[in-house]
Design a protein around this motif. Structure first.
Motif, PDB file in Angstrom:
ATOM      1  N   UNK A 218     -42.053  44.998  13.642  1.00 37.93           N
ATOM      2  CA  UNK A 218     -43.097  45.960  14.027  1.00 37.93           C
ATOM      3  C   UNK A 218     -42.790  46.634  15.356  1.00 37.93           C
ATOM      4  N   UNK A 219     -41.599  46.391  15.910  1.00 38.43           N
ATOM      5  CA  UNK A 219     -41.208  47.037  17.165  1.00 38.43           C
ATOM      6  C   UNK A 219     -42.022  46.569  18.349  1.00 38.43           C
ATOM      7  N   UNK A 220     -42.267  45.264  18.405  1.00 41.49           N
ATOM      8  CA  UNK A 220     -43.091  44.715  19.479  1.00 41.49           C
ATOM      9  C   UNK A 220     -42.315  43.648  20.248  1.00 41.49           C
ATOM     10  N   UNK A 221     -42.982  43.072  21.232  1.00 42.22           N
ATOM     11  CA  UNK A 221     -42.374  42.047  22.067  1.00 42.22           C
ATOM     12  C   UNK A 221     -42.679  40.666  21.489  1.00 42.22           C
ATOM     13  N   UNK A 222     -41.690  39.785  21.349  1.00 44.99           N
ATOM     14  CA  UNK A 222     -41.945  38.458  20.775  1.00 44.99           C
ATOM     15  C   UNK A 222     -43.035  37.679  21.510  1.00 44.99           C
ATOM     16  N   UNK A 223     -43.059  37.768  22.834  1.00 47.11           N
ATOM     17  CA  UNK A 223     -44.089  37.046  23.592  1.00 47.11           C
ATOM     18  C   UNK A 223     -45.478  37.561  23.241  1.00 47.11           C
ATOM     19  N   UNK A 224     -45.601  38.879  23.039  1.00 48.03           N
ATOM     20  CA  UNK A 224     -46.897  39.455  22.670  1.00 48.03           C
ATOM     21  C   UNK A 224     -47.333  38.952  21.288  1.00 48.03           C
ATOM     22  N   UNK A 225     -46.389  38.854  20.344  1.00 46.53           N
ATOM     23  CA  UNK A 225     -46.724  38.361  19.002  1.00 46.53           C
ATOM     24  C   UNK A 225     -47.237  36.934  19.082  1.00 46.53           C
ATOM     25  N   UNK A 226     -46.550  36.078  19.817  1.00 39.71           N
ATOM     26  CA  UNK A 226     -46.991  34.685  19.971  1.00 39.71           C
ATOM     27  C   UNK A 226     -48.385  34.635  20.584  1.00 39.71           C
ATOM     28  N   UNK A 227     -48.575  35.361  21.676  1.00 35.56           N
ATOM     29  CA  UNK A 227     -49.868  35.330  22.374  1.00 35.56           C
ATOM     30  C   UNK A 227     -50.989  35.879  21.489  1.00 35.56           C
ATOM     31  N   UNK A 228     -50.699  36.922  20.733  1.00 37.51           N
ATOM     32  CA  UNK A 228     -51.742  37.547  19.917  1.00 37.51           C
ATOM     33  C   UNK A 228     -52.127  36.659  18.743  1.00 37.51           C
TER      34      UNK A 228
END
Length: 356
Positions: A218-228
């Protein structure tokens, strides 16, 4: 890895440990199979992270699992879903079922044992006002009346299916690992959150770094995916993260929807009591329909045999009887006899409609 037990339906000891341990509580961290394997080793299951990942992939490919990943709570994502019943005459059954199934808003459809209401389906829409539109269309096409039974109260939704073997209580929980997150009371999704929901609704990649792979998609940051995803768990947008078994593959073939005419003044007490029974997977209050449907309380049970299912229904009845005088005509049990449609609830439109 343990040998396959000849009486286990092809499941190894490790398979059984995985199924019992991780129907929730799977770690939401960059490399989740490492702490997950450690948790199993703490319970006496000797497994490496790679062996654990490979075995989950095998169970998924074999159809023992429906998927691996985050179980998204569609109700919290946007839109609505409702349970609907109708009658299909015997000589037109296939015709009526096909007309219902042709509506893309129909996610699940079952034939159930009942002298009149023999078709039960779920309508999922982005806009609650569209429910009536869909039902009007079905009625016009089939000439049969529909009976809408939206959820009034939810007492339990926790479809976990345990098997004989290690970790019989299914109580491994590593959901506390990872970054600290702060839940919000924001109902709408951001565009990035919508993309995440759509990407994970069918499961996570079974790789060493599933959340990073989702981020790449999805063109995002891995840390953001984990946190979300962790925040979504706290907010209720994700019910749990882990393996989702195919309960039919595990032998849970008896699917009994028990329905009860519970006095309105004891529903508040009955609901939590029935929901506390470990084998009750869904438990709701729904509306009655005068002259057609006298029941206002639904409790779903599953069993691996007819006798096990009957005993579980008896236990629901025994729990009910602690709160009111249950007569024979105050309840019924509708077993499914045929799956007519099962596509799952598509979240794309619902998530998009609820995006800021």
């Amino acid at each position: 890895m343990s040998n396959v037990d000849a009486e286990s339906g092809g499941l190894t000891r490790l398979d059984r440990a995985i199924i019992n341990a991780f129907q929730g509580g799977f770690p939401v961290v960059e490399r989740p199979f490492e702490p997950a394997a450690a948790a199993l080793r703490d319970r006496g299951i000797d497994v490496t992270p790679t062996e654990l990942r490979e075995r989950i992939a095998h169970l998924d490919e074999a159809g023992t699992l429906s998927r691996f990943g985050a179980l998204v709570n569609a109700e919290e994502i946007g839109g609505t879903a409702t349970l609907v019943a109708m009658h299909a005459p015997a000589d037109r059954f296939d015709e009526v079922a096909e007309a219902v199934n042709a509506h893309r808003e129909v996610a699940h459809n079952y034939e159930r044992e009942h002298p009149h209401l023999n078709i039960w389906f779920v309508v999922s829409v982005a806009d609650e006002d569209r429910v009536r539109e869909v039902l009007d269309g079905i009625e016009a096409e089939t000439g049969q009346k529909t009976y809408n039974m939206p959820k009034r109260r939810e007492f339990r939704v926790e479809a976990k299916f345990l098997v004989d073997g290690p970790i019989p209580e299914g109580d491994v929980d590593r959901s506390g690992l990872g970054p600290e997150v702060t839940p919000t009371d924001r109902r709408a999704l951001t565009p990035a959150e919508r993309d995440l929901v759509v990407e994970i609704q069918g499961g996570l990649p079974i790789t060493d770094t599933p959340y990073a792979d989702v981020a790449g998609a999805i063109g995002s940051d891995p840390a953001w995916v984990v946190e979300t995803i962790k925040r979504f768990e706290r907010e209720g947008k994700v019910r749990r993260v882990g393996v989702v078994p195919n309960h039919y593959a595990l032998g849970y073939t008896e699917n009994g929807m028990t329905v009860w005419d519970v006095p309105d003044d004891v529903v508040d007490e009955v609901g939590p009591a029935v929901a506390s029974l470990p084998f009750v997977t869904h438990c709701y209050q729904r509306p009655r329909h005068e002259g057609v449907w006298p029941y206002n309380f639904f409790a779903m049970t599953h069993g691996r045999s007819e006798s096990e299912s009957d005993r579980r229904i008896e236990q629901v009845g025994e729990t009910m009887a602690e709160y009111w005088d249950v007569a024979d005509d105050d309840w019924d049990s509708l077993f499914s006899t045929q799956i007519l449609k099962k596509t799952g609830i598509r979240l794309d439109e619902r998530a998009t409609a609820n995006t800021e």
